[in-house]
Each structure stands twice: as C-alpha cells, then as structure tokens.
Design an enzyme around this catalytic site. Sequence first.
Site, short mmCIF file in Angstrom:
data_model
loop_
_atom_site.label_atom_id
_atom_site.label_comp_id
_atom_site.label_asym_id
_atom_site.label_seq_id
_atom_site.Cartn_x
_atom_site.Cartn_y
_atom_site.Cartn_z
N HIS A 12 -3.58 9.48 -10.72
CA HIS A 12 -4.21 10.25 -9.65
C HIS A 12 -4.79 11.58 -10.14
O HIS A 12 -5.52 12.23 -9.39
CB HIS A 12 -3.20 10.51 -8.52
CG HIS A 12 -3.06 9.35 -7.58
ND1 HIS A 12 -2.57 8.13 -8.00
CD2 HIS A 12 -3.36 9.21 -6.26
CE1 HIS A 12 -2.56 7.30 -6.97
NE2 HIS A 12 -3.04 7.91 -5.91
N SER B 84 -9.27 6.77 -10.99
CA SER B 84 -9.39 5.44 -11.59
C SER B 84 -10.64 5.35 -12.47
O SER B 84 -11.67 5.96 -12.17
CB SER B 84 -9.46 4.38 -10.50
OG SER B 84 -8.27 4.34 -9.75
N LYS C 290 -8.90 -5.45 -0.23
CA LYS C 290 -9.18 -6.21 -1.46
C LYS C 290 -7.89 -6.57 -2.18
O LYS C 290 -7.72 -7.71 -2.67
CB LYS C 290 -10.08 -5.37 -2.37
CG LYS C 290 -10.81 -6.17 -3.44
CD LYS C 290 -11.90 -5.33 -4.08
CE LYS C 290 -12.78 -6.16 -4.99
NZ LYS C 290 -13.92 -5.39 -5.51
N ASP C 291 -6.95 -5.62 -2.25
CA ASP C 291 -5.66 -5.91 -2.87
C ASP C 291 -4.87 -6.92 -2.05
O ASP C 291 -4.12 -7.73 -2.62
CB ASP C 291 -4.86 -4.62 -3.03
CG ASP C 291 -5.42 -3.71 -4.11
OD1 ASP C 291 -6.11 -4.22 -5.01
OD2 ASP C 291 -5.17 -2.49 -4.06
N GLU D 261 11.07 -17.13 -24.63
CA GLU D 261 10.23 -17.39 -23.48
C GLU D 261 8.76 -17.27 -23.90
O GLU D 261 8.42 -16.59 -24.87
CB GLU D 261 10.54 -16.39 -22.36
CG GLU D 261 11.86 -16.66 -21.64
CD GLU D 261 11.74 -17.79 -20.63
OE1 GLU D 261 11.56 -18.95 -21.06
OE2 GLU D 261 11.85 -17.52 -19.43
#
Length: 437
Positions: free
Chosen positions: A219, A223, A247-248, A291
């Site tokens: 922040h 972004s 959108k998320d 894994e």
Amino acid sequence: MSFPWAAHYAPKSVFTQWIDERLPLPRLVYNAVGAGYPVPRNLNYFWNFGVLAGAALGLQIITGIILAMHYAANGAIAFDSVEHIMRDVNSGWLLRYAHANGASFFFIVVYMHIGRGLYYGSYKAPREMIWLLGVVIFLLMMATAFMGYVLPWGQMSFWGAQVITGFFSAIPLVGEPIREWLLGGYAPDNAALNRFFSLHYLLPFVIAGVIILHIWALHIPGSNNPTGVDVKGPQDTVPFHPYYTAKDGFGLGVFLIAFSLFVFFMPNALGHPDNYIPANPLSTPAHIVPEWYFLPFYAILKSFTVNFLWIPAKLWGVMAMFGSILLLFVLPWLDTSPVRSSNYRPLYKWFFFALIIDVLVLGWLGQAPAEEPYVRLSQFCAAYYFAHFLIILPIVSKIERPKPLPMSISASVLHGEAQESAPFGAGGVATVPARAS
C-alpha cells in the site's frame, strides 16, 4: 506514495463515529480494500492470485485447527489417528481432504503469483520490500508444508523426514548435531512428530503476520500493473471496491470450483499412495519423492553426483537446492532494466518462458528415478536455472532494446483512441507528462 484523489472515510452514524474515534478499524478496512484504496484501472486476472493465496491460507488455518483437535502426535498412534479422522469424526474425511488438497492449491496460486511478479517486473523499485517479504512467505510455506507432510506418519512421511533432515548432515562439523537437534534423536520418532506438529500448527499464523506486512508494504507504492507505468493521476485508477472486489470474487469462485473437483472427485490425485501404508523404519520405499510442489528443487538436489574440489556432491546439492530459492532475494538487483513489464521487453519475454519450461521440466525430473538420462537432464536444467538469473538476466538488461512505453495507464486502456508513447525513464516511467483522459 500518497493518493490525494482517493476517497476518505467519513462515518455516517453516531455509532460508527464512536467506534472510529476509539478503534479506527472501519477506516483501516476502507483504506485497505475499499473505495479509499485506488488501484490501476488495467489490472488483469493475474492480479487475483494474491487474494486467492490469502483465501487458501484461511482455509488451511480453519481446517488445520479442527484437525488438530483429533490428531495424536505419537509415533505409535499417529497413523491410526488420521484414519480415525477419516472414518469416525463427523465430516472428518472432508476436513482432511480439504486440508491436504488445500496445501497443493495454496502452492499453485503462489507459484502463479510469483510467475506474474517475474513477468511484470513487480520486484523492481520501489517494490523491492514487497518482493522480499513474498519470498519470506514462500520459505515459511515450504517449511510448514514439509512438517505437515510428516504428520500422517505413512511411509512417505517417515522416509521423507529421514531424507530431508539428512540434508543437514552434509554440513561439515555441525551438520549431524543440527539434524539430531531437529529430530530430537537419531531418527524420526515421537520427538520429531511433536516438534513438527507444534511448528506446523504455529507457522501458518506467522505466515499470516508476514502477509500483513506484505500488504502494508504494497500500500505504500501501490500496485504494479501490466504496463509497468506508474500511476499519474485519478484518470489512471479506480477504487478497489467495487471494481476489484467483484473481479476477485469471480476468481475466487473459479478457484473454489476447481478445488471442489479435487476434494470430492479425485482427493488423492496430488498425493502419494505409499503414504496410506503405516510408517515402517525397516522397509524403504522403492522410490522416495517429496510432494509435487518440492519436485523442481529436489531435481536440483539430485543433479549433483560428483565431488568437486574439497566439497562432496551431497553438500553441493544441498547448497544448490537452498541457493535456488535464496537467489530470489537478490533478483531486484540482478535485473537492471528500467522497464518493468515483459510486454515491452521482447528479448526478456522469450527467456522468461524458457525459465517456466525449465522449471516444469525440473518438476518432472524430480519424480524420475536417479538414473540416466534423467540425471543428465537435471544437470542441464539446473545449470540453466542458475544461468537465467546470474548470467542471462543481467546481460539482457543491458543489451535489450525495449518497446516504447505508453504515456500513461489510461492511454493503454483506451484502445479506441490513438495512443501516444514516450521514452522510458528510470523504473519504466514515461518521461513526458501524461494527458488527462
């Protein structure tokens, strides 16, 4: 970076005013994920993976807390306690499968998140701290996942712990004491299970704390975006809510559908069948593999087969495996190109996709037996991995001729209008003032 055009929180009711004066939590949420946080208007769906990673962590913490209520960290009954969860606990099978597959999906979205950062140059100034905290989160995830893989106490759990902790014995002088200290003995047993269970329970909360720092650091500069051009004014941004919350939300829906398909229809597809056999120190599995999300690094480890100078091959492999991750810490200073986004770096883009293919091949080689031609291929791919960061990237940064950058974010969005371009300056910022759209 401050955003003077951002909306400011103003409590409407007497109650919210009273809360905000004494505990400004509503203001914090508003400024963090609400209309008070402007974000670039051109973000694509690759910017969903940060939110998806947070959702995956939340899922792991919730299911993990409930599973811990029924698990017994004792070598004699650990395997049986997992079977008890699967068969006798109400919805225990769902919790266990959600937790096991949730770890894989957590790594999937984090790998996509890292790939997006590499492609769009999100590690470049002024976002170095965001990247460094992200690498710390990745390391904590790997430690948490390894210790969680040991807890079911099947064959792969036991022998995986034996092999992974055996890496430390390659360190001269102090290696074997460190291994014994980690395990609480000479081999994985009750002491190791208790240690791993305690740390596996604790580390997700540490990860959550580092994620808060990660978001806080995000922040400050704001972004990044697909063009890599800095925000120049309100015409380049939209409020985070409702545009990117919607959108998320769509991305989260797709994520949950894919996750549900694995949990309900193929819950063991990402696991190893040998882990449904109780741990037996006297029976070594034919092929010990970690894994799937550790396989590229495991392939790098196995690629060192010859002693060099005074250092044994095992120690070279251990240093290379850890070095392949620690290398990401210095990435912001290895790539000196002033342009962030690969959309405007034609040469770097080819090497980026070559790196992705190289990592995927390393993942395939990680589960292959330690024999030819797999060992030779692992050596070639491991060499290319390090060459990409240490040799190719610095050279490309100096010789590449990037494409012209758009004048502003809004110019790149408005496809219907003529887009002006400007020479790039430091940090990929256009050096000619942008026009308001």
